[in-house]
Design a protein around this motif. Sequence first.
Motif, PDB file in Angstrom:
ATOM      1  N   TYR A  15       0.823  -1.207   0.000  1.00 58.57           N
ATOM      2  CA  TYR A  15       0.000   0.000   0.000  1.00 58.57           C
ATOM      3  C   TYR A  15       0.859   1.260   0.000  1.00 58.57           C
ATOM      4  CZ  TYR A  15      -4.957  -1.118   0.360  1.00 58.57           C
ATOM      5  OH  TYR A  15      -6.244  -1.485   0.079  1.00 58.57           O
ATOM      6  N   GLY A  16       2.044   1.178   0.630  1.00 55.21           N
ATOM      7  CA  GLY A  16       2.939   2.330   0.603  1.00 55.21           C
ATOM      8  C   GLY A  16       3.248   2.746  -0.809  1.00 55.21           C
ATOM      9  N   VAL A  17       3.500   1.772  -1.676  1.00 56.08           N
ATOM     10  CA  VAL A  17       3.745   2.067  -3.086  1.00 56.08           C
ATOM     11  C   VAL A  17       2.488   2.597  -3.757  1.00 56.08           C
ATOM     12  CG1 VAL A  17       4.353   1.051  -5.312  1.00 56.08           C
ATOM     13  CG2 VAL A  17       5.610   0.382  -3.253  1.00 56.08           C
ATOM     14  N   GLN A  18       1.350   1.977  -3.482  1.00 56.13           N
ATOM     15  CA  GLN A  18       0.112   2.365  -4.150  1.00 56.13           C
ATOM     16  C   GLN A  18      -0.317   3.787  -3.785  1.00 56.13           C
ATOM     17  OE1 GLN A  18      -3.212  -0.337  -3.500  1.00 56.13           O
ATOM     18  NE2 GLN A  18      -3.658  -0.277  -5.680  1.00 56.13           N
ATOM     19  N   TYR A  19      -0.133   4.170  -2.523  1.00 55.84           N
ATOM     20  CA  TYR A  19      -0.556   5.491  -2.078  1.00 55.84           C
ATOM     21  C   TYR A  19       0.344   6.613  -2.586  1.00 55.84           C
ATOM     22  CZ  TYR A  19      -4.291   4.099   1.153  1.00 55.84           C
ATOM     23  OH  TYR A  19      -5.456   3.643   1.689  1.00 55.84           O
ATOM     24  N   THR A  20       1.476   6.289  -3.183  1.00 51.12           N
ATOM     25  CA  THR A  20       2.343   7.340  -3.724  1.00 51.12           C
ATOM     26  C   THR A  20       1.887   7.799  -5.101  1.00 51.12           C
ATOM     27  OG1 THR A  20       3.877   5.758  -4.748  1.00 51.12           O
ATOM     28  CG2 THR A  20       4.351   6.449  -2.476  1.00 51.12           C
ATOM     29  N   TYR A  21       0.814   7.213  -5.634  1.00 49.63           N
ATOM     30  CA  TYR A  21       0.453   7.563  -7.004  1.00 49.63           C
ATOM     31  C   TYR A  21       0.144   9.053  -7.170  1.00 49.63           C
ATOM     32  CZ  TYR A  21      -1.418   7.965 -11.581  1.00 49.63           C
ATOM     33  OH  TYR A  21      -1.603   8.390 -12.868  1.00 49.63           O
ATOM     34  N   GLY A  22      -0.365   9.717  -6.121  1.00 47.75           N
ATOM     35  CA  GLY A  22      -0.623  11.145  -6.220  1.00 47.75           C
ATOM     36  C   GLY A  22       0.628  11.925  -6.598  1.00 47.75           C
ATOM     37  N   VAL A  23       1.807  11.469  -6.108  1.00 50.95           N
ATOM     38  CA  VAL A  23       3.070  12.109  -6.458  1.00 50.95           C
ATOM     39  C   VAL A  23       3.391  11.858  -7.925  1.00 50.95           C
ATOM     40  CG1 VAL A  23       5.537  12.241  -5.922  1.00 50.95           C
ATOM     41  CG2 VAL A  23       3.873  11.856  -4.086  1.00 50.95           C
ATOM     42  N   PHE A  24       3.194  10.620  -8.388  1.00 51.80           N
ATOM     43  CA  PHE A  24       3.431  10.304  -9.792  1.00 51.80           C
ATOM     44  C   PHE A  24       2.477  11.072 -10.707  1.00 51.80           C
ATOM     45  CE2 PHE A  24       5.563   6.523  -8.064  1.00 51.80           C
ATOM     46  CZ  PHE A  24       6.689   6.502  -8.853  1.00 51.80           C
ATOM     47  N   GLN A  25       1.225  11.172 -10.298  1.00 48.43           N
ATOM     48  CA  GLN A  25       0.246  11.864 -11.140  1.00 48.43           C
ATOM     49  C   GLN A  25       0.665  13.306 -11.389  1.00 48.43           C
ATOM     50  OE1 GLN A  25      -3.956  11.396 -10.203  1.00 48.43           O
ATOM     51  NE2 GLN A  25      -4.328  13.538 -10.679  1.00 48.43           N
ATOM     52  N   GLN A  26       1.156  13.957 -10.360  1.00 47.54           N
ATOM     53  CA  GLN A  26       1.611  15.334 -10.515  1.00 47.54           C
ATOM     54  C   GLN A  26       2.756  15.406 -11.536  1.00 47.54           C
ATOM     55  OE1 GLN A  26       3.207  17.025  -6.928  1.00 47.54           O
ATOM     56  NE2 GLN A  26       2.621  19.104  -7.498  1.00 47.54           N
ATOM     57  N   GLN A  27       3.661  14.421 -11.512  1.00 42.82           N
ATOM     58  CA  GLN A  27       4.770  14.401 -12.463  1.00 42.82           C
ATOM     59  C   GLN A  27       4.296  14.046 -13.863  1.00 42.82           C
ATOM     60  OE1 GLN A  27       7.604  15.401 -11.237  1.00 42.82           O
ATOM     61  NE2 GLN A  27       8.779  15.300 -13.138  1.00 42.82           N
ATOM     62  N   TYR A  28       3.354  13.100 -13.961  1.00 42.34           N
ATOM     63  CA  TYR A  28       2.838  12.704 -15.273  1.00 42.34           C
ATOM     64  C   TYR A  28       2.129  13.861 -15.978  1.00 42.34           C
ATOM     65  CZ  TYR A  28       3.734   7.801 -13.975  1.00 42.34           C
ATOM     66  OH  TYR A  28       4.326   6.615 -13.619  1.00 42.34           O
ATOM     67  N   GLN A  29       1.565  14.785 -15.198  1.00 43.92           N
ATOM     68  CA  GLN A  29       0.910  15.937 -15.813  1.00 43.92           C
ATOM     69  C   GLN A  29       1.911  16.774 -16.596  1.00 43.92           C
ATOM     70  OE1 GLN A  29      -0.959  17.773 -12.403  1.00 43.92           O
ATOM     71  NE2 GLN A  29      -2.867  16.652 -12.676  1.00 43.92           N
ATOM     72  N   ASP A  30       3.171  16.796 -16.158  1.00 42.77           N
ATOM     73  CA  ASP A  30       4.221  17.499 -16.900  1.00 42.77           C
ATOM     74  C   ASP A  30       4.726  16.658 -18.069  1.00 42.77           C
ATOM     75  OD1 ASP A  30       4.056  19.620 -15.118  1.00 42.77           O
ATOM     76  OD2 ASP A  30       5.626  18.817 -13.801  1.00 42.77           O
ATOM     77  N   THR A  90      -8.153  13.988 -15.912  1.00 43.98           N
ATOM     78  CA  THR A  90      -9.030  12.828 -15.724  1.00 43.98           C
ATOM     79  C   THR A  90      -8.354  11.554 -16.184  1.00 43.98           C
ATOM     80  OG1 THR A  90     -10.930  14.257 -16.113  1.00 43.98           O
ATOM     81  CG2 THR A  90     -11.307  11.885 -16.236  1.00 43.98           C
ATOM     82  N   GLY A  91      -7.729  11.602 -17.348  1.00 41.22           N
ATOM     83  CA  GLY A  91      -7.075  10.415 -17.886  1.00 41.22           C
ATOM     84  C   GLY A  91      -5.940   9.928 -17.016  1.00 41.22           C
ATOM     85  N   LEU A  92      -5.157  10.838 -16.460  1.00 41.77           N
ATOM     86  CA  LEU A  92      -4.052  10.446 -15.603  1.00 41.77           C
ATOM     87  C   LEU A  92      -4.543   9.920 -14.257  1.00 41.77           C
ATOM     88  CD1 LEU A  92      -1.579  13.343 -16.397  1.00 41.77           C
ATOM     89  CD2 LEU A  92      -1.397  10.963 -17.131  1.00 41.77           C
ATOM     90  N   ALA A  93      -5.597  10.517 -13.722  1.00 35.36           N
ATOM     91  CA  ALA A  93      -6.171  10.019 -12.475  1.00 35.36           C
ATOM     92  C   ALA A  93      -6.683   8.596 -12.634  1.00 35.36           C
ATOM     93  CB  ALA A  93      -7.305  10.931 -12.020  1.00 35.36           C
ATOM     94  N   PHE A  94      -7.066   8.245 -13.859  1.00 36.11           N
ATOM     95  CA  PHE A  94      -7.615   6.926 -14.138  1.00 36.11           C
ATOM     96  C   PHE A  94      -6.595   5.824 -13.881  1.00 36.11           C
ATOM     97  CE2 PHE A  94     -10.084   3.985 -16.932  1.00 36.11           C
ATOM     98  CZ  PHE A  94     -11.306   4.189 -16.326  1.00 36.11           C
ATOM     99  N   ILE A  95      -5.296   6.130 -14.003  1.00 35.07           N
ATOM    100  CA  ILE A  95      -4.261   5.114 -13.781  1.00 35.07           C
ATOM    101  C   ILE A  95      -4.306   4.625 -12.334  1.00 35.07           C
ATOM    102  CG2 ILE A  95      -1.774   4.673 -13.769  1.00 35.07           C
ATOM    103  CD1 ILE A  95      -1.579   6.930 -15.928  1.00 35.07           C
ATOM    104  N   GLY A  96      -4.259   5.558 -11.395  1.00 33.17           N
ATOM    105  CA  GLY A  96      -4.334   5.175  -9.990  1.00 33.17           C
ATOM    106  C   GLY A  96      -5.662   4.552  -9.638  1.00 33.17           C
ATOM    107  N   SER A  97      -6.726   5.039 -10.274  1.00 33.51           N
ATOM    108  CA  SER A  97      -8.050   4.488  -9.996  1.00 33.51           C
ATOM    109  C   SER A  97      -8.160   3.047 -10.471  1.00 33.51           C
ATOM    110  CB  SER A  97      -9.122   5.348 -10.674  1.00 33.51           C
ATOM    111  OG  SER A  97      -9.123   6.652 -10.146  1.00 33.51           O
ATOM    112  N   VAL A  98      -7.564   2.736 -11.619  1.00 33.08           N
ATOM    113  CA  VAL A  98      -7.570   1.365 -12.116  1.00 33.08           C
ATOM    114  C   VAL A  98      -6.882   0.441 -11.121  1.00 33.08           C
ATOM    115  CG1 VAL A  98      -6.565  -0.148 -13.879  1.00 33.08           C
ATOM    116  CG2 VAL A  98      -7.788   1.911 -14.565  1.00 33.08           C
TER     117      VAL A  98
END
Length: 406
Positions: free
Chosen positions: A30-45, A54-62
């Motif tokens: 779960y430690g790895v899974q909960y870090t997705y918010g950090v990755f999402q911010q980077q993926y936006q760049d 929305t599309g990037l948020a979908f990765i963590g949601s999946v």
Amino acid sequence: MVSLIRRCSGTCTYGWVVVFASFLALFAMYGVQYTYGVFQQQYQDIYRGRATTTGLAFIGSVSFAALGLFGLFTGRLGDWLGYRVTMSIGTLLMCLALLLASWASEVWHLYLTQGLMFGLGTSFAFYPVVSAPARWFDRRRGFVTGIAMSGSGLGGMALAPITRKLIDVVGVAWTLRCLAAVAEQAIDVQDVDATTVSAPVGSRQWLWTRIKHPAFLGLWITNIFGSLGYLVPFYYIPSYAASVGYSKTDGAMLVGIMNGASALGRIGLGWAADYVGRINMYVGSVAAGGLVCLAIWLPSTGMAPLVVFSLLYGMFMGGFAALTPVVITVVFGMDGLSTIIGMIFASSGVSNLIGSPIAGAILDATKEQHGYMLLILYAGIMVLCGAIMAALLVRQKMTRHWLVRI
């Protein structure tokens, strides 16, 4: 380590070893899974112009959705094949998913790896891990389950700032490879949890009896609503902090605080639940989580109130996460526990899949005019609806007397 553990005398002593092993496994996965918010911010760049919020948020949601949706299948396998087999499969899938994601060049690569494959891996590992501690304790079941599940919050707290720093220093690809090594640690503790003896899976009639239980539908609906809003603050607090003038590091810190408070909530509210009633605390923690979204996050622009919100939301929703399996034992007992937990958690699968993308769509459509206001309202209202459903469809089905411990 396992041979030493097997020489421990007394069921209670070994039970605490199982709790610690579950803690470590949940810390890793779960430690790895909960870090997705950090990755999402980077993926936006990285994917600017090629993917929406929305599309990037979908990765963590999946990823979170797969944990729940596959629970109908993987929870039952945990009781049927044994915990060791399903945990091994899950750990291997998680590691492979992160390694493959490190070579992703398109968003759809991330959907399949960091999203679907990693979520499937956590689904195989999660249900045996979360079921094991409850089998060793009765009177302190809420407390020990909270201790085990606090591993997920502490994992997120520890790994969120580390992930942010690693991305800054070595880039996204090598950060994902480092996290694959963290996920691999879950396999090192599987032998401890795997020695827990599971009850027989049961027949179709056994399953149908539980599905017909009056509180079964209530737990489903509670998890559907609660999960629609649950992950939104974890995913969007970094970008919200940036929108009011704070750095990416500050945003990652808020995610870490939220996860750390989640760990404290899982332990503290789990302990309190053993005294005031496990279903009572379950309803109260979900209600409080929704209220702090509306009362604190909505008007907040300074760092101090954002820290307070992160602490309170993490704590109360940590109680929601930790007490769900405990409430399941109150309602259904211990027979085929991994199967039942998988069946109930499946209800959160679709909500986890669409909850954060819905929030992202709301943000994309209204950000210019209203900022994050409607996103925050959406998160708070969904969680509050979950609390209302828990009170009316779970607690009231068990007893209509409101001043009793249950």
